[in-house]
Design a protein around this motif. Structure first.
Motif, PDB file in Angstrom:
ATOM      1  N   VAL A  81       0.849  -1.182   0.000  1.00 17.78           N
ATOM      2  CA  VAL A  81       0.000   0.000   0.000  1.00 17.78           C
ATOM      3  C   VAL A  81       0.887   1.235   0.000  1.00 17.78           C
ATOM      4  CG1 VAL A  81      -1.675   1.346   1.359  1.00 17.78           C
ATOM      5  CG2 VAL A  81      -1.889  -1.149   1.221  1.00 17.78           C
ATOM      6  N   TYR A  82       0.561   2.178  -0.872  1.00 16.99           N
ATOM      7  CA  TYR A  82       1.255   3.457  -0.936  1.00 16.99           C
ATOM      8  C   TYR A  82       0.333   4.525  -0.366  1.00 16.99           C
ATOM      9  CZ  TYR A  82       4.441   1.021  -4.044  1.00 16.99           C
ATOM     10  OH  TYR A  82       5.343   0.135  -4.553  1.00 16.99           O
ATOM     11  N   ILE A  83       0.934   5.527   0.248  1.00 15.74           N
ATOM     12  CA  ILE A  83       0.142   6.625   0.813  1.00 15.74           C
ATOM     13  C   ILE A  83       0.783   7.942   0.412  1.00 15.74           C
ATOM     14  CG2 ILE A  83      -0.712   7.717   2.920  1.00 15.74           C
ATOM     15  CD1 ILE A  83      -0.568   4.953   4.248  1.00 15.74           C
ATOM     16  N   THR A  84       0.022   8.779  -0.286  1.00 16.58           N
ATOM     17  CA  THR A  84       0.472  10.112  -0.669  1.00 16.58           C
ATOM     18  C   THR A  84      -0.238  11.140   0.211  1.00 16.58           C
ATOM     19  OG1 THR A  84      -1.264  10.351  -2.332  1.00 16.58           O
ATOM     20  CG2 THR A  84       0.851   9.434  -3.088  1.00 16.58           C
ATOM     21  N   GLU A  85       0.170  12.392   0.061  1.00 14.21           N
ATOM     22  CA  GLU A  85      -0.515  13.461   0.799  1.00 14.21           C
ATOM     23  C   GLU A  85      -1.858  13.789   0.158  1.00 14.21           C
ATOM     24  OE1 GLU A  85       1.669  16.869   2.395  1.00 14.21           O
ATOM     25  OE2 GLU A  85       3.425  15.980   1.443  1.00 14.21           O
ATOM     26  N   GLY A  86      -1.868  13.968  -1.151  1.00 13.42           N
ATOM     27  CA  GLY A  86      -3.070  14.446  -1.817  1.00 13.42           C
ATOM     28  C   GLY A  86      -3.733  13.425  -2.719  1.00 13.42           C
ATOM     29  N   PRO A  87      -5.065  13.528  -2.870  1.00 11.52           N
ATOM     30  CA  PRO A  87      -5.816  12.614  -3.720  1.00 11.52           C
ATOM     31  C   PRO A  87      -5.353  12.590  -5.181  1.00 11.52           C
ATOM     32  CG  PRO A  87      -7.313  13.819  -2.311  1.00 11.52           C
ATOM     33  CD  PRO A  87      -5.952  14.441  -2.137  1.00 11.52           C
ATOM     34  N   ILE A  88      -4.988  13.727  -5.744  1.00 12.70           N
ATOM     35  CA  ILE A  88      -4.574  13.754  -7.142  1.00 12.70           C
ATOM     36  C   ILE A  88      -3.315  12.914  -7.337  1.00 12.70           C
ATOM     37  CG2 ILE A  88      -3.787  15.219  -9.049  1.00 12.70           C
ATOM     38  CD1 ILE A  88      -5.711  17.399  -7.917  1.00 12.70           C
ATOM     39  N   ASP A  89      -2.322  13.064  -6.458  1.00 11.33           N
ATOM     40  CA  ASP A  89      -1.107  12.250  -6.546  1.00 11.33           C
ATOM     41  C   ASP A  89      -1.435  10.766  -6.462  1.00 11.33           C
ATOM     42  OD1 ASP A  89       0.628  14.470  -6.702  1.00 11.33           O
ATOM     43  OD2 ASP A  89       0.738  14.624  -4.524  1.00 11.33           O
ATOM     44  N   SER A  90      -2.381  10.397  -5.609  1.00 12.56           N
ATOM     45  CA  SER A  90      -2.697   8.989  -5.388  1.00 12.56           C
ATOM     46  C   SER A  90      -3.232   8.300  -6.640  1.00 12.56           C
ATOM     47  CB  SER A  90      -3.694   8.834  -4.240  1.00 12.56           C
ATOM     48  OG  SER A  90      -5.004   9.179  -4.640  1.00 12.56           O
ATOM     49  N   LEU A  91      -3.797   9.050  -7.568  1.00 10.64           N
ATOM     50  CA  LEU A  91      -4.373   8.459  -8.779  1.00 10.64           C
ATOM     51  C   LEU A  91      -3.318   7.931  -9.745  1.00 10.64           C
ATOM     52  CD1 LEU A  91      -7.238  11.012  -9.449  1.00 10.64           C
ATOM     53  CD2 LEU A  91      -7.401   8.755  -8.379  1.00 10.64           C
ATOM     54  N   PHE A  92      -2.072   8.345  -9.587  1.00 12.17           N
ATOM     55  CA  PHE A  92      -1.007   7.926 -10.494  1.00 12.17           C
ATOM     56  C   PHE A  92      -0.203   6.744  -9.962  1.00 12.17           C
ATOM     57  CE2 PHE A  92      -1.629  12.514 -11.314  1.00 12.17           C
ATOM     58  CZ  PHE A  92      -2.132  12.405 -12.603  1.00 12.17           C
ATOM     59  N   VAL A  93      -0.565   6.239  -8.780  1.00 12.20           N
ATOM     60  CA  VAL A  93       0.145   5.123  -8.164  1.00 12.20           C
ATOM     61  C   VAL A  93      -0.882   4.041  -7.841  1.00 12.20           C
ATOM     62  CG1 VAL A  93       1.581   4.402  -6.213  1.00 12.20           C
ATOM     63  CG2 VAL A  93       1.843   6.710  -7.153  1.00 12.20           C
ATOM     64  N   ASP A  94      -0.620   2.816  -8.322  1.00 14.19           N
ATOM     65  CA  ASP A  94      -1.542   1.718  -8.056  1.00 14.19           C
ATOM     66  C   ASP A  94      -1.590   1.398  -6.563  1.00 14.19           C
ATOM     67  OD1 ASP A  94      -2.098   1.446 -10.771  1.00 14.19           O
ATOM     68  OD2 ASP A  94      -0.522  -0.037 -11.075  1.00 14.19           O
ATOM     69  N   ASN A  95      -2.762   1.036  -6.101  1.00 17.78           N
ATOM     70  CA  ASN A  95      -3.002   0.641  -4.712  1.00 17.78           C
ATOM     71  C   ASN A  95      -2.537   1.722  -3.743  1.00 17.78           C
ATOM     72  OD1 ASN A  95      -4.366  -1.580  -3.500  1.00 17.78           O
ATOM     73  ND2 ASN A  95      -2.492  -2.037  -2.386  1.00 17.78           N
ATOM     74  N   CYS A  96      -3.053   2.910  -3.959  1.00 23.06           N
ATOM     75  CA  CYS A  96      -2.591   4.077  -3.214  1.00 23.06           C
ATOM     76  C   CYS A  96      -3.755   4.797  -2.533  1.00 23.06           C
ATOM     77  CB  CYS A  96      -1.888   5.030  -4.179  1.00 23.06           C
ATOM     78  SG  CYS A  96      -1.003   6.375  -3.385  1.00 23.06           S
ATOM     79  N   LEU A  97      -3.504   5.203  -1.292  1.00 23.51           N
ATOM     80  CA  LEU A  97      -4.422   6.045  -0.534  1.00 23.51           C
ATOM     81  C   LEU A  97      -3.843   7.453  -0.452  1.00 23.51           C
ATOM     82  CD1 LEU A  97      -5.017   3.673   2.524  1.00 23.51           C
ATOM     83  CD2 LEU A  97      -6.622   4.116   0.655  1.00 23.51           C
ATOM     84  N   ALA A  98      -4.674   8.403  -0.097  1.00 18.62           N
ATOM     85  CA  ALA A  98      -4.191   9.760   0.175  1.00 18.62           C
ATOM     86  C   ALA A  98      -4.617  10.137   1.580  1.00 18.62           C
ATOM     87  CB  ALA A  98      -4.757  10.758  -0.822  1.00 18.62           C
ATOM     88  N   ALA A  99      -3.652  10.637   2.335  1.00 20.60           N
ATOM     89  CA  ALA A  99      -3.922  11.040   3.715  1.00 20.60           C
ATOM     90  C   ALA A  99      -4.731  12.328   3.771  1.00 20.60           C
ATOM     91  CB  ALA A  99      -2.613  11.204   4.485  1.00 20.60           C
ATOM     92  N   ALA A 100      -4.808  13.034   2.661  1.00 23.02           N
ATOM     93  CA  ALA A 100      -5.661  14.223   2.536  1.00 23.02           C
ATOM     94  C   ALA A 100      -5.429  15.241   3.643  1.00 23.02           C
ATOM     95  CB  ALA A 100      -7.127  13.825   2.461  1.00 23.02           C
TER      96      ALA A 100
END
Length: 191
Positions: A81-100
């Motif tokens: 599982v990958y976790i980015t800060e923002g939702p837009i970034d999360s769309l470019f990585v498979d199996n990714c959440l955004a901490a928002a």
């Protein structure tokens, strides 16, 4: 296709939560980013500004008991599982959440070593650097951007013409954990 436009964001919010924005004088358009829980139930949304409106992101939660996490409806906890800060970034990585914009810790969902955090590339931002140290302390994997990285985040990388494969390559080459993460983080930070 996951987002939509609200030409009058405050008015849109007031339709969902009456009285949320009593003053419509400075209403403006925003991209609406809907949040769904694991069952696919809509529980929150963010409005991202197009211009200099502050704050850049406005969040409206319909269920205050839910953690502000984007992408729950499509995550597979049986994979990395990958976790980015923002939702837009999360769309470019498979199996990714955004901490928002919040600290996201996945308690009892997955082993810490199967989670990789990807913060924005902001070595001078004290808050982000502190959160990076916190992630390492909890034994999660961490992407520490290389010194020559000129892009602020994954969205900027894609907009600059990098492919999804190139982004994955950069992420994989710059993922660290434990002592190696601390060493790289100490080199990376500028605060």
């Amino acid at each position: 296709d996951r987002f939509f436009l609200a030409t009058k964001f405050y008015e849109f919010c007031n339709e969902i939560q009456p009285g949320k924005f009593p003053d419509l004088k400075h209403d403006h358009p925003r991209v609406v980013i809907p949040f769904y829980d694991r069952a696919g139930k809509f529980f929150a949304f963010q409005g991202r500004s197009f211009g200099n409106e502050q704050p850049k992101y406005l969040t409206v939660k319909l269920d205050e008991n839910k953690q502000k996490v984007y992408g729950l409806e499509r995550i597979n906890f049986q994979r990395q599982v990958y976790i980015t800060e923002g939702p837009i970034d999360s769309l470019f990585v498979d199996n990714c959440l955004a901490a928002a914009g919040a600290d996201l810790i996945l308690k009892n969902k997955i082993k810490n070593e199967e989670v990789t955090y990807i913060f924005d590339n902001e070595p001078r931002n004290k808050e982000i650097v502190k959160r990076m140290y916190d992630v390492v302390e909890k034994d999660y994997n961490l992407v520490v951007w290389p010194e020559d990285m000129r892009h602020k985040d994954i969205n900027d990388m894609i907009m600059a013409g990098l492919t999804k494969t190139e982004v994955y390559d950069i992420l994989n080459r710059n993922t660290y954990s434990k002592l190696s993460a601390l060493t790289k983080l100490n080199e990376y930070k500028k605060v």
